[in-house]
Design a protein around this motif. Structure first.
Motif, PDB file in Angstrom:
ATOM      1  N   ILE A 160     -24.195   9.650  14.239  1.00 24.42           N
ATOM      2  CA  ILE A 160     -24.875   8.792  15.223  1.00 24.42           C
ATOM      3  C   ILE A 160     -23.930   7.734  15.797  1.00 24.42           C
ATOM      4  N   PRO A 161     -23.169   7.005  15.001  1.00 23.94           N
ATOM      5  CA  PRO A 161     -22.303   5.976  15.601  1.00 23.94           C
ATOM      6  C   PRO A 161     -21.303   6.561  16.600  1.00 23.94           C
ATOM      7  N   LYS A 162     -20.796   7.759  16.365  1.00 21.98           N
ATOM      8  CA  LYS A 162     -19.850   8.377  17.283  1.00 21.98           C
ATOM      9  C   LYS A 162     -20.497   8.701  18.623  1.00 21.98           C
ATOM     10  N   TRP A 163     -21.744   9.145  18.587  1.00 22.58           N
ATOM     11  CA  TRP A 163     -22.421   9.590  19.796  1.00 22.58           C
ATOM     12  C   TRP A 163     -23.225   8.486  20.479  1.00 22.58           C
ATOM     13  N   GLU A 164     -23.515   7.423  19.794  1.00 23.72           N
ATOM     14  CA  GLU A 164     -24.409   6.386  20.327  1.00 23.72           C
ATOM     15  C   GLU A 164     -23.874   5.799  21.629  1.00 23.72           C
ATOM     16  N   GLN A 165     -22.626   5.399  21.642  1.00 21.90           N
ATOM     17  CA  GLN A 165     -22.057   4.786  22.845  1.00 21.90           C
ATOM     18  C   GLN A 165     -21.998   5.789  24.003  1.00 21.90           C
ATOM     19  N   PHE A 166     -21.674   7.041  23.679  1.00 27.61           N
ATOM     20  CA  PHE A 166     -21.658   8.064  24.720  1.00 27.61           C
ATOM     21  C   PHE A 166     -23.050   8.262  25.307  1.00 27.61           C
ATOM     22  N   LEU A 167     -24.052   8.359  24.448  1.00 25.28           N
ATOM     23  CA  LEU A 167     -25.413   8.576  24.915  1.00 25.28           C
ATOM     24  C   LEU A 167     -25.942   7.386  25.705  1.00 25.28           C
ATOM     25  N   TYR A 214     -16.803  11.276  25.767  1.00 20.41           N
ATOM     26  CA  TYR A 214     -17.195  12.151  24.671  1.00 20.41           C
ATOM     27  C   TYR A 214     -16.442  11.765  23.412  1.00 20.41           C
ATOM     28  N   PRO A 215     -17.118  11.881  22.251  1.00 21.52           N
ATOM     29  CA  PRO A 215     -16.429  11.582  20.996  1.00 21.52           C
ATOM     30  C   PRO A 215     -15.297  12.581  20.747  1.00 21.52           C
ATOM     31  N   ILE A 216     -14.347  12.174  19.956  1.00 19.14           N
ATOM     32  CA  ILE A 216     -13.191  13.018  19.634  1.00 19.14           C
ATOM     33  C   ILE A 216     -13.672  14.274  18.915  1.00 19.14           C
ATOM     34  N   GLY A 217     -13.056  15.408  19.249  1.00 17.78           N
ATOM     35  CA  GLY A 217     -13.420  16.652  18.592  1.00 17.78           C
ATOM     36  C   GLY A 217     -14.537  17.394  19.295  1.00 17.78           C
TER      37      GLY A 217
END
Length: 118
Positions: free
Chosen positions: A95-102, A108-111
């Motif tokens: 969730i923390p990786k995708w939260e800012q993107f969403l 997009y998050p790395i990977g």
């Protein structure tokens, strides 16, 4: 004059017959009215008894339905519970990786492959 007297007697007898017939009809009406009241009271009693019986049956059906619902939905297997737990743990980790993107604040998050480039 005798004809008036005989006519008076005949009319008096006829009057007595009519009054006795009237009395007999009134008694029959009272009897029939009493029977109707008894029948109505009996029907009301039967309806109340049926209502109570139906209410009891409905409660029994609801209890049986609830019992069957618990039997139909058995507890999941321990393996399934373990997999669900691991899945939700990985979701919470990402969730923390995708939260800012969403929220539209980061790329997009790395990977993760960029869909616009594809």
């Amino acid at each position: 004059m005798t004809s008036f007297f005989t006519q008076e007697i005949r009319l008096s007898k006829r009057h007595e017959e009519i009054v006795s017939q009237r009395l007999m009809l009134l008694q029959q009406m009272e009897s029939k009215f009493g029977d109707q009241n008894k029948e109505k009271a009996s029907q009301i009693q039967a309806a109340e008894t049926a209502f109570k019986r139906n209410l009891s049956l409905l409660k029994d059906i609801e209890a049986a339905e609830k019992s069957l619902q618990t039997r139909i939905q058995p507890l999941p297997l321990p393996e399934v519970v373990s997999l669900e737990t691991l899945y939700w743990a990985s979701v919470e980790e990402c969730i923390p990786k995708w939260e800012q993107f969403l929220l539209g604040r980061a790329p997009y998050p790395i990977g993760v492959e960029n869909q616009n480039e594809a």
